[in-house]
Design a protein around this motif. Structure first.
Motif, PDB file in Angstrom:
ATOM      1  N   GLY A   1      38.163 114.847  31.646  1.00 35.41           N
ATOM      2  CA  GLY A   1      36.672 115.282  32.082  1.00 35.41           C
ATOM      3  C   GLY A   1      35.959 116.068  31.124  1.00 35.41           C
ATOM      4  N   GLU A   2      36.493 116.339  29.880  1.00 37.69           N
ATOM      5  CA  GLU A   2      36.091 117.161  28.951  1.00 37.69           C
ATOM      6  C   GLU A   2      34.972 116.135  28.473  1.00 37.69           C
ATOM      7  N   PHE A   3      33.746 116.739  27.837  1.00 33.06           N
ATOM      8  CA  PHE A   3      32.488 116.200  27.300  1.00 33.06           C
ATOM      9  C   PHE A   3      32.176 116.604  26.367  1.00 33.06           C
ATOM     10  N   PHE A   4      31.771 115.972  25.185  1.00 31.15           N
ATOM     11  CA  PHE A   4      30.934 116.397  23.940  1.00 31.15           C
ATOM     12  C   PHE A   4      29.525 115.869  23.909  1.00 31.15           C
ATOM     13  N   PHE A   5      28.516 116.279  23.096  1.00 38.88           N
ATOM     14  CA  PHE A   5      27.534 115.466  22.962  1.00 38.88           C
ATOM     15  C   PHE A   5      27.618 114.421  22.172  1.00 38.88           C
ATOM     16  N   THR A   6      28.670 114.590  20.962  1.00 44.42           N
ATOM     17  CA  THR A   6      29.031 113.496  20.152  1.00 44.42           C
ATOM     18  C   THR A   6      29.523 112.325  20.772  1.00 44.42           C
ATOM     19  N   ASP A   7      29.810 112.576  22.093  1.00 48.85           N
ATOM     20  CA  ASP A   7      30.272 111.173  22.699  1.00 48.85           C
ATOM     21  C   ASP A   7      29.067 110.203  23.075  1.00 48.85           C
ATOM     22  N   LEU A   8      27.853 110.805  22.840  1.00 44.96           N
ATOM     23  CA  LEU A   8      26.741 109.996  23.283  1.00 44.96           C
ATOM     24  C   LEU A   8      26.339 108.907  22.188  1.00 44.96           C
ATOM     25  N   ILE A   9      26.875 109.194  21.098  1.00 45.93           N
ATOM     26  CA  ILE A   9      26.864 107.980  20.001  1.00 45.93           C
ATOM     27  C   ILE A   9      26.972 106.584  20.343  1.00 45.93           C
ATOM     28  N   GLY A  10      26.111 105.923  20.333  1.00 45.64           N
ATOM     29  CA  GLY A  10      26.393 104.544  20.747  1.00 45.64           C
ATOM     30  C   GLY A  10      25.756 104.326  22.096  1.00 45.64           C
ATOM     31  N   PHE A  11      25.401 105.384  22.921  1.00 48.59           N
ATOM     32  CA  PHE A  11      24.631 105.232  24.222  1.00 48.59           C
ATOM     33  C   PHE A  11      23.215 104.722  24.228  1.00 48.59           C
ATOM     34  N   THR A  12      22.827 104.111  24.998  1.00 42.39           N
ATOM     35  CA  THR A  12      21.451 103.558  25.089  1.00 42.39           C
ATOM     36  C   THR A  12      20.559 104.791  25.564  1.00 42.39           C
ATOM     37  N   ALA A  13      19.441 104.976  25.136  1.00 45.25           N
ATOM     38  CA  ALA A  13      18.351 105.981  25.687  1.00 45.25           C
ATOM     39  C   ALA A  13      17.138 105.686  26.019  1.00 45.25           C
ATOM     40  N   ASP A  14      16.905 106.008  27.346  1.00 41.12           N
ATOM     41  CA  ASP A  14      15.358 105.664  27.672  1.00 41.12           C
ATOM     42  C   ASP A  14      14.722 107.003  28.179  1.00 41.12           C
ATOM     43  N   ASP A  15      13.372 106.622  28.505  1.00 46.06           N
ATOM     44  CA  ASP A  15      12.414 107.853  28.553  1.00 46.06           C
ATOM     45  C   ASP A  15      11.708 107.489  30.179  1.00 46.06           C
ATOM     46  N   LEU A  16      11.710 108.578  30.936  1.00 47.84           N
ATOM     47  CA  LEU A  16      10.938 108.176  32.459  1.00 47.84           C
ATOM     48  C   LEU A  16       9.515 107.566  32.247  1.00 47.84           C
ATOM     49  N   HIS A  17       8.944 107.990  31.356  1.00 47.09           N
ATOM     50  CA  HIS A  17       7.501 107.687  30.718  1.00 47.09           C
ATOM     51  C   HIS A  17       7.459 106.370  29.817  1.00 47.09           C
ATOM     52  N   LYS A  18       8.185 106.569  28.807  1.00 45.81           N
ATOM     53  CA  LYS A  18       8.179 105.334  27.831  1.00 45.81           C
ATOM     54  C   LYS A  18       9.001 104.352  28.085  1.00 45.81           C
ATOM     55  N   GLY A  19       9.983 104.244  28.690  1.00 52.62           N
ATOM     56  CA  GLY A  19      10.805 103.458  28.925  1.00 52.62           C
ATOM     57  C   GLY A  19      12.031 103.406  27.956  1.00 52.62           C
ATOM     58  N   ASP A  20      12.510 102.150  27.420  1.00 49.99           N
ATOM     59  CA  ASP A  20      13.539 101.989  26.318  1.00 49.99           C
ATOM     60  C   ASP A  20      13.458 102.832  24.909  1.00 49.99           C
ATOM     61  N   LEU A  21      14.189 103.815  24.714  1.00 47.66           N
ATOM     62  CA  LEU A  21      14.113 104.244  23.445  1.00 47.66           C
ATOM     63  C   LEU A  21      15.064 103.780  22.113  1.00 47.66           C
ATOM     64  N   GLY A  22      15.875 103.095  22.654  1.00 48.92           N
ATOM     65  CA  GLY A  22      17.009 102.504  21.750  1.00 48.92           C
ATOM     66  C   GLY A  22      18.250 103.077  21.749  1.00 48.92           C
ATOM     67  N   GLU A  23      19.144 102.848  20.714  1.00 46.55           N
ATOM     68  CA  GLU A  23      20.620 103.394  20.839  1.00 46.55           C
ATOM     69  C   GLU A  23      20.693 104.530  20.043  1.00 46.55           C
ATOM     70  N   ILE A  24      21.613 105.816  20.617  1.00 46.87           N
ATOM     71  CA  ILE A  24      21.489 107.067  19.814  1.00 46.87           C
ATOM     72  C   ILE A  24      22.763 106.611  18.739  1.00 46.87           C
ATOM     73  N   LEU A  25      22.058 106.781  17.369  1.00 42.75           N
ATOM     74  CA  LEU A  25      22.754 106.540  16.348  1.00 42.75           C
ATOM     75  C   LEU A  25      23.641 107.786  15.694  1.00 42.75           C
ATOM     76  N   ASP A  26      23.134 108.935  16.211  1.00 43.01           N
ATOM     77  CA  ASP A  26      23.969 109.957  15.488  1.00 43.01           C
ATOM     78  C   ASP A  26      23.644 111.526  16.322  1.00 43.01           C
ATOM     79  N   VAL A  27      24.456 112.210  16.408  1.00 38.85           N
ATOM     80  CA  VAL A  27      24.368 113.602  17.249  1.00 38.85           C
ATOM     81  C   VAL A  27      24.718 114.492  16.263  1.00 38.85           C
ATOM     82  N   GLN A  28      24.035 115.552  15.724  1.00 41.94           N
ATOM     83  CA  GLN A  28      24.100 116.554  14.696  1.00 41.94           C
ATOM     84  C   GLN A  28      24.115 118.049  15.711  1.00 41.94           C
TER      85      GLN A  28
END
Length: 171
Positions: free
Chosen positions: A97-124
């Protein structure tokens, strides 16, 4: 060794002193848990092994390394500004159950107002927060990963739902 068989732990930021010591800026979130006897340094898109004679981590996310056969600042300067990797088999095991923000690389992102934002390419990781990088409308956009902007993270669908303030995507 191929990059796919390894994980990045950081990069060599600069030389330190005249005897070949280098400073490493860690990108791996818990460098103190790593067992390091040799590393792979990316040179000309290839991973080259370097054996560590000693290292210390005196500050969070900063380490000082000495490598075998690098005993002078001139030899050390050749490997500065390069990424450092370890084989995947040396990656510390996580608790369930341990989670790191870097796990989000490759996830799709969207915004409640703008819709689809694309794929998360990197997390720094920056001193105050984590930043996700993605390509939105043909330009690179950086989004702070904090509770105020994240509406939901769906691990099953590999998606992050944001509620971004107006104008953030226009920066």
């Amino acid at each position: 060794m191929k990059v796919e068989d390894c994980f990045e732990i950081g990069y060599i930021s600069k030389t330190r002193g005249l005897k070949g010591e280098v400073q490493v800026a860690f990108t791996f979130s818990e460098p103190e848990k790593l067992k390091i006897s040799a590393v792979f340094i990316e040179i000309s898109n290839k991973l080259v092994p370097y054996f560590v004679s000693n290292y210390k981590i005196p500050m969070p996310m900063i380490g000082y390394f000495n490598f075998e056969d690098i005993d002078h600042i001139d030899k050390a300067s050749i490997i500065t500004k390069r990424k450092i990797f370890l084989p995947n088999k040396l990656k510390p095991k996580r608790k369930k159950g341990e989670f790191f923000f870097t796990d989000l690389i490759g996830f799709t992102a969207d915004d409640l107002h703008k819709g689809d934002l694309g794929e998360i390419l990197d997390v720094q990781e920056y001193p105050q927060q984590f930043i996700a990088t993605l390509k939105y409308q043909e330009k690179e956009v950086m989004i702070p990963l904090n509770e105020a902007f994240i509406a939901e993270i769906d691990m099953d669908k590999k998606a992050v739902h944001f509620d971004l303030p107006d104008g953030l995507l226009d920066l």
